[in-house]
Design a protein around this motif. Structure first.
Motif, PDB file in Angstrom:
ATOM      1  N   HIS A 318       0.835  -1.203   0.000  1.00  0.00           N
ATOM      2  CA  HIS A 318       0.000   0.000   0.000  1.00  0.00           C
ATOM      3  C   HIS A 318       0.874   1.258   0.000  1.00  0.00           C
ATOM      4  O   HIS A 318       0.603   2.211  -0.746  1.00  0.00           O
ATOM      5  N   SER A 319       1.939   1.268   0.813  1.00  0.00           N
ATOM      6  CA  SER A 319       2.837   2.431   0.858  1.00  0.00           C
ATOM      7  C   SER A 319       3.571   2.616  -0.468  1.00  0.00           C
ATOM      8  O   SER A 319       3.777   3.749  -0.924  1.00  0.00           O
ATOM      9  N   ASP A 322       1.086   4.058  -2.931  1.00  0.00           N
ATOM     10  CA  ASP A 322       0.855   5.474  -2.627  1.00  0.00           C
ATOM     11  C   ASP A 322       2.010   6.332  -3.148  1.00  0.00           C
ATOM     12  O   ASP A 322       1.782   7.413  -3.715  1.00  0.00           O
ATOM     13  N   SER A 430      -5.748  10.827  -5.978  1.00  0.00           N
ATOM     14  CA  SER A 430      -4.809  10.073  -5.148  1.00  0.00           C
ATOM     15  C   SER A 430      -5.420   9.774  -3.792  1.00  0.00           C
ATOM     16  O   SER A 430      -5.332   8.652  -3.282  1.00  0.00           O
ATOM     17  N   ASP A 434      -6.404   6.165  -2.097  1.00  0.00           N
ATOM     18  CA  ASP A 434      -5.998   5.708  -0.778  1.00  0.00           C
ATOM     19  C   ASP A 434      -7.221   5.263   0.029  1.00  0.00           C
ATOM     20  O   ASP A 434      -7.183   4.260   0.745  1.00  0.00           O
TER      21      ASP A 434
END
Length: 438
Positions: A318-319, A322, A430, A434
Motif C-alpha cells: 500500500h505504501s 501510494d 490520489s 488511498d
C-alpha cells in the motif's frame, strides 16, 4: 620626503648587509666543521670495520664518499668568493647559501649513518658478555627440557591430539634449537679469535635468536597446561550458562531464527565428550561460545521484533502504491510545465524516484520489510514536496498583467481555476485511491 626615503633605503641595506655577513659566517664555520667531521668519522669507520666488518659499514663508507665529493664543491665555491675577480652581492649570497646547504646536508647524513652503527658497535664491544649469557641460557633451558617432556606426557593423558597439536613436538624442537645455539656460539668464539669479526657477529646473532626461540617454546609448554585448565573451568561455566539460556529461550518469541539457534546450542552441548574422554577444551569452548552467542542474538532480535511488529506485505505494498501515485502526480505536473519548473522541484522528484526504486527489492524480505516501508513513505513525501515546489514555480512564472486575470479579468481566473482543477483532481484522485484501498 626625499630624506626620509633615503634613510629607509639605508636601513634596509644595512639589514641586508647584516644578513649577508651572517650567511658568510655560517658558510665558513660549516666548511671547517664538516672538514673536521670527515676526519673523525673516517677514524670511526676504521674502528667500525675492524669490529663489524666491511659489510656492516657499507652505508657509512658510501656516505663519507658522497660527503667528500660535495665538500669539494663547497670549497670551490668558497674559493670563488675570495679570488681576484670582484663579485656582486647576489653572487656572494648565492654561493654562501649553497655552501651552508651542503654543510648542513653533510652533517645530517653523517649523523644518520653513524647513529645506525652505534648499537651494532656497542653489541660487538659486549660480545664476550653476550656470548657468556648465551651459554648460561643454553644450560638453563637444557635443564628445563626433562620437565617439559614430563608436562607433555601428562597433558597427553588428559587432552586429545588435536588439542596438543601446537605443543606436542615442542620439547624436541627446543632441544634442536639449543644444540644449534651451542654450535653457533662455538663458531662465534672461534671466528672472533681468528679476527673474522663479521662472521663472529653473525654467528652470535644466530645463536642468540635460537636461544630466544627455544625459551619461547619451553615457556609455551608450561603455559599451555595452565591455559588448558583455565579453558576447562571456563567451559564448565559456559555449559551452565547455555543450559540456563535454553530454559529462558522457551519464554522468547518462537520464531524460526530462535528455533534454529536453540537447535544449534543443543547440538553443541550434545557434542561435548564424557568427563573421562580425552578432549580439546579450546575447540569445545569456541564452538559452545559461538552457539551460545547465536542464541542470545536471535532472542534479542525476536524480542525487538515482537515489541515493534514488522509491517505486513499488504501494508508495505500500500505504501509503495501510494508513493507511485504521488510520483505520477508530480511527474505529470512537471512534464506539462517544463519551461516553468526549476531545479528544486526536479531534484525532489528525481530523489523520490530513486528512493522508490531502492524500496522495491526490500519489500519481499521479512528482515527488510520495515526498511522498505520507511523508504516508500519517504519517496511519497519527496514527491509531495516536488509537487508543492512545482506549483510555486508555476505560480511565480505566470505573467502578471490584467489580461491574465485579476479584477474583472477572465483569462487569469480561468487559467488559475483550470490549473487548480487539474491539480485538485490529481490530488483528490490520489486521496480517493488511498481511501478505497484502505
Amino acid at each position: 620626503m626625499a630624506g626620509l626615503w633615503g634613510k629607509r633605503k639605508r636601513e634596509e641595506q644595512a639589514a641586508l648587509d647584516a644578513q649577508d655577513a651572517e650567511l658568510a659566517r655560517r658558510a665558513r664555520a660549516g666548511l671547517v666543521a664538516v672538514d673536521e667531521r670527515i676526519r673523525t668519522t673516517t677514524d670511526e669507520l676504521v674502528f667500525a670495520e675492524a669490529e663489524l666488518g666491511e659489510g656492516a659499514t657499507k652505508d657509512l663508507r658510501e656516505a663519507l664518499t658522497a660527503v667528500r665529493t660535495h665538500l669539494g664543491e663547497a670549497f670551490h665555491l668558497n674559493q670563488l668568493n675570495h679570488d681576484e675577480i670582484p663579485d656582486t652581492p647576489d653572487e656572494l649570497r648565492t654561493r654562501n647559501a649553497r655552501i651552508a646547504q651542503l654543510c648542513e646536508w653533510a652533517d645530517e647524513l653523517l649523523d644518520d649513518r653513524t647513529a645506525a652503527l652505534e648499537n651494532d658497535i656497542e653489541r660487538v664491544r659486549r660480545a664476550p658478555e653476550i656470548l657468556a649469557q648465551v651459554r648460561t641460557d643454553i644450560a638453563s633451558l637444557s635443564e628445563r627440557l626433562p620437565h617439559a617432556r614430563e608436562t607433555l606426557e601428562r597433558l597427553a593423558l588428559r587432552y586429545s591430539e588435536s588439542a596438543l597439536r601446537q605443543v606436542a613436538e615442542g620439547a624436541d624442537e627446543a632441544e634442536q634449537l639449543l644444540t644449534f645455539a651451542a654450535h653457533s656460539a662455538d663458531v662465534s668464539a672461534r671466528r672472533r679469535e681468528a679476527g673474522r669479526r663479521e662472521e663472529a657477529n653473525l654467528a652470535l646473532e644466530t645463536s642468540t635468536e635460537a636461544v630466544r626461540r627455544a625459551a619461547a617454546i619451553v615457556d609455551g609448554i608450561e603455559d599451555f597446561e595452565i591455559e588448558a585448565l583455565r579453558a576447562e573451568s571456563t567451559l564448565a561455566d559456559v555449559v551452565a550458562d547455555s543450559r540456563g539460556d535454553l530454559v529462558a529461550a522457551r519464554q522468547a518469541p518462537q520464531v524460526p531464527a530462535v528455533t534454529q539457534a536453540v537447535a544449534a546450542l543443543e547440538q553443541a552441548l550434545a557434542a561435548l565428550p564424557a568427563s573421562r574422554v580425552k578432549a580439546d577444551p579450546f575447540a569445545h569452548l569456541s564452538q559452545l561460545r559461538e552457539a551460545n552467542s547465536g542464541l542470545d542474538a536471535a532472542i534479542a532480535v525476536a524480542r525487538e521484533r515482537a515489541a515493534r511488529p514488522i509491517p505486513s506485505p499488504a501494508h508495505v505494498r500500500h505504501s509503495l502504491d501510494d508513493a507511485d501515485r504521488q510520483i505520477a502526480v508530480a511527474r505529470s505536473v512537471i512534464a506539462g510545465h517544463r519551461g516553468w519548473i526549476g531545479a528544486d522541484a526536479r531534484t525532489r522528484l528525481a530523489e523520490a524516484e530513486r528512493t522508490r526504486t531502492d524500496a522495491e527489492p526490500l519489500s519481499s524480505d521479512e528482515d527488510t520489510r520495515e526498511e522498505a516501508m520507511s523508504l516508500a513513505r519517504r519517496s511519497g513525501s519527496l514527491a509531495s514536496e516536488a509537487l508543492q515546489l512545482a506549483q510555486r514555480d508555476i505560480d511565480s512564472s505566470r505573467p502578471q498583467d490584467p489580461g491574465w486575470g485579476g479584477q474583472g479579468g477572465g483569462r487569469r481566473g480561468g487559467m488559475s481555476d483550470g490549473m487548480g482543477g487539474i491539480l485538485g483532481g490529481l490530488v483528490i484522485g490520489s486521496l480517493l485511491g488511498d481511501f478505497f484501498d484502505g
